[in-house]
Design a protein around this motif. Sequence first.
Motif, PDB file in Angstrom:
ATOM      1  N   SER A  48      96.643  60.510 109.279  1.00 32.23           N
ATOM      2  CA  SER A  48      96.857  61.482 110.338  1.00 32.23           C
ATOM      3  C   SER A  48      97.804  60.539 111.420  1.00 32.23           C
ATOM      4  O   SER A  48      98.046  59.487 111.336  1.00 32.23           O
ATOM      5  N   ASP A  49      98.246  61.533 112.296  1.00 31.04           N
ATOM      6  CA  ASP A  49      99.083  60.891 113.243  1.00 31.04           C
ATOM      7  C   ASP A  49      98.260  59.966 114.344  1.00 31.04           C
ATOM      8  O   ASP A  49      98.812  58.721 114.869  1.00 31.04           O
ATOM      9  N   LYS A  50      96.931  60.244 114.565  1.00 34.87           N
ATOM     10  CA  LYS A  50      96.064  59.478 115.053  1.00 34.87           C
ATOM     11  C   LYS A  50      95.938  58.112 114.688  1.00 34.87           C
ATOM     12  O   LYS A  50      96.022  57.111 115.182  1.00 34.87           O
ATOM     13  N   ALA A  51      95.491  58.139 113.407  1.00 35.75           N
ATOM     14  CA  ALA A  51      95.459  56.905 112.587  1.00 35.75           C
ATOM     15  C   ALA A  51      96.557  56.019 112.305  1.00 35.75           C
ATOM     16  O   ALA A  51      96.623  54.931 111.806  1.00 35.75           O
ATOM     17  N   ARG A  52      97.818  56.856 112.320  1.00 37.21           N
ATOM     18  CA  ARG A  52      98.961  56.156 112.134  1.00 37.21           C
ATOM     19  C   ARG A  52      99.311  54.877 112.856  1.00 37.21           C
ATOM     20  O   ARG A  52      99.788  53.682 112.748  1.00 37.21           O
ATOM     21  N   GLN A  53      99.193  55.189 114.256  1.00 35.81           N
ATOM     22  CA  GLN A  53      99.342  54.210 115.436  1.00 35.81           C
ATOM     23  C   GLN A  53      98.512  52.887 115.107  1.00 35.81           C
ATOM     24  O   GLN A  53      98.438  51.973 115.389  1.00 35.81           O
ATOM     25  N   LEU A  54      97.210  53.341 114.630  1.00 37.88           N
ATOM     26  CA  LEU A  54      96.221  52.237 114.213  1.00 37.88           C
ATOM     27  C   LEU A  54      96.520  51.322 113.270  1.00 37.88           C
ATOM     28  O   LEU A  54      96.428  50.163 113.161  1.00 37.88           O
ATOM     29  N   TRP A  55      96.957  51.852 112.206  1.00 41.72           N
ATOM     30  CA  TRP A  55      97.087  51.250 110.739  1.00 41.72           C
ATOM     31  C   TRP A  55      98.590  50.958 110.657  1.00 41.72           C
ATOM     32  O   TRP A  55      98.928  49.674 109.844  1.00 41.72           O
ATOM     33  N   GLN A  56      99.402  51.465 111.248  1.00 46.90           N
ATOM     34  CA  GLN A  56     100.981  50.953 110.871  1.00 46.90           C
ATOM     35  C   GLN A  56     101.147  49.532 111.303  1.00 46.90           C
ATOM     36  O   GLN A  56     101.982  48.758 110.429  1.00 46.90           O
ATOM     37  N   PRO A  57     100.880  49.106 112.318  1.00 47.04           N
ATOM     38  CA  PRO A  57     101.207  47.712 112.656  1.00 47.04           C
ATOM     39  C   PRO A  57     100.592  46.591 111.550  1.00 47.04           C
ATOM     40  O   PRO A  57     100.894  45.508 111.446  1.00 47.04           O
ATOM     41  N   LEU A  58      99.703  46.993 110.961  1.00 43.87           N
ATOM     42  CA  LEU A  58      98.877  46.227 110.130  1.00 43.87           C
ATOM     43  C   LEU A  58      99.213  46.287 108.602  1.00 43.87           C
ATOM     44  O   LEU A  58      98.655  45.222 107.864  1.00 43.87           O
ATOM     45  N   LEU A  59      99.784  47.327 108.258  1.00 40.84           N
ATOM     46  CA  LEU A  59     100.147  47.470 106.852  1.00 40.84           C
ATOM     47  C   LEU A  59     101.723  47.754 106.599  1.00 40.84           C
ATOM     48  O   LEU A  59     102.352  48.272 107.360  1.00 40.84           O
ATOM     49  N   ALA A  60     102.085  46.938 105.481  1.00 40.75           N
ATOM     50  CA  ALA A  60     103.659  46.647 105.342  1.00 40.75           C
ATOM     51  C   ALA A  60     103.967  48.006 104.464  1.00 40.75           C
ATOM     52  O   ALA A  60     105.248  48.432 104.421  1.00 40.75           O
TER      53      ALA A  60
END
Length: 719
Positions: A558-570
């Motif tokens: 989701s948009d909320k989870a994207r900000q959480l996971w994007q910096p940690l997953l390539a």
Amino acid sequence: MKQLFIRPLWPLMLAIVVVLSLVASWFSLQLWQQQQHTAYLHQLSRHAALLAMHPLREQNSQALSQTLQALQQHSVLPLQAMAVYDKNQQLFAATAGSEEVLSNYSPLPSATQPVVVADGMLLFSVPVWADVQQQGRHDLPVPAISSEQLGHLLLVAGPSSAVPFWLMLPMLLLVLLAALLLYGWRQKKQQKRARQQLLLSQQLQQGCVADVQGHDFALLIDAWQQQQQRHQQQVRSVARDAELRLQQQEQQHAHTAENLLQLQQSYQQLKLHSQSCDQQLKFWLELCHRSDSLSAVDLRSKIQALQLLSELHAADFSLQPDHFWLPDWLAQQAPHWFSDNKLPEQFVFDEDPQAYQFKMNIDTRLLSVLCHIFSSYCQQAAAGQDILFSYRFCEVPQKQLKLTFKYAGAGFSARWRQLLLAQPDSELTLDDVEAEVARRLLQELHGSISLNSLEDLGTQLDILLPVSWQKTSQSKLCQSILVLDERACRLPLLKQSLAAIGEQVHSVATLAALPEAVQLRLVDLVIVLLPDSCATLHQDAAQLTTLAERYQLLFFTSDKARQLWQPLLASRLLPVPMLLSHVSHALQHPNELGNQQLLVVDDNLTNLKYVQAMLSGGGLRIDIAMTGQDAIKMASNNRYQLILMDIQLPDLAGTEVTKRIRQLRHHQHTTILAFTAHALPDEIAGFRLAGMDDVLIKPLDTRKIAHILAKLSPADEIR
């Protein structure tokens, strides 16, 4: 008096009937001859079009001209001209004198049926296709679906020779002479019978019964019977005339009633059209008055709805069906159902497990507008709650597409129910435009709708649309899929939908259970729906990164989870809700060498370490096995793109290990190289019989490493 007038005229009536019959026969003969002439020209033009196909494609005008000239010379009917025009309407080839003949009929008419141009001449125009498929009789070519028209053939034929009418005159004279002779003989016979009857009557009146012979009584009875027959004939004739008049009056009455019915139908259509125009005018006027109070999004939506409503009421409106896969169409059109061109996260899609087995035919524009109207209404009524959208292909009682909207929230209003069922209790207003458009769309698509709403349980909207489809032979894209979603209520729907592209679909509900799940079974694809919050975020991200190096992973968030996971997953993060088309597209376009794995089988640990060191710089993941059993076990639980197989192993021969690995379904196309220190020609032949693709001689060097990397083709598909 009537008998005296009719009886002498029957030979004349017979002669008239015979003459009319002869004239009709002559005209029928002329018509039959003309039909035969036209049929022959039809067949000749089709064969000429087939013969012109190859020269026209090869641009060989000389050969085509010779062919046309030969056809004209050997034709049994007079041909004035034969010519072939290319697709640019330019003359490509023609017979001698054709240009002069065709110039008399300029501009040339274009018709697939014969056209009489002048002086009784017949002109044919036949298209010449690039390729032809035969259906039915061999002399009736039918163009292929994807055929291209190379040009067209023009053929001008002279009028057919008519049978002269004077040939019928001798037969006509013979018939007239026979009628006159028959008439004279019958008149003489009737006069003789009349004299006998008169003499018999006089004898009876004088009382000379003794002079009357037995045959005279028979003659009297015969005369009386003839008079009765004439009377009965007159009665039947009058009855036939009366019946004929009655039938004519009934036909006139039926024709009048039919015309009246057509007039009534036309009146009703005009009345409905007038009412529709008045209603649309009121809508537009109301929209003008309320335009200042509406937002830009609502104003644009109302304008589009009114434009579509006007189009639906137009007399020339017709459906324009498309041929498509519903999952791919859904992924393209679903975001446009909403004002921000983005699928809301509250939508959950339940797609048919047989979605890719059918290519559907329906008007996609009308279908998209219908889904847009109901999706927007459900989004407002659900008030943030999840909305389930599902579709199913139904074959009983007929081919239908069933669309379902289901949510826990306020049901459809009574006004919408009345409008959708075409039972409004008051005049329509601007707020009713969307419901009116939905009703008209269902009417045009011949669909039906059912609304079920129970308090505290939710609302369900079912739409049934009759469609046509073609079954495809498309196989599933992968064998095994593993899906992870911490929302356990959504997992059954995801598994059911993913069955459309995977033969087996497994699921886990926690990130912690994912590593163990991928080790228990051979998995082609792992789909992860990332949670909005995670207590062990960095640890889980590192675990997912490690799995992504070995397996193909798709992440949805989701948009909320994207900000959480994007910096940690390539890896790329796809938005929710998940659609089949997203997964299918990812399977058909994987990374170039992202999941390439290599298995090295050797009982010498030094050799294994050396091979690992030499190939580690190629971006490959390398597994090692020191025995044949270990190699078989690792091949059963993993998917390798290349295997280096030592021939001499402590438990099994390398050829035997290769045979057992080849029996595994997912390694039937894997590249297996014999990795040995020496190999004779006979041994190499034995390696190939065992299932090995090539031989690699120890030790490794730069050239051999390049050979290994060349064997590793990009993973463009998952078998």
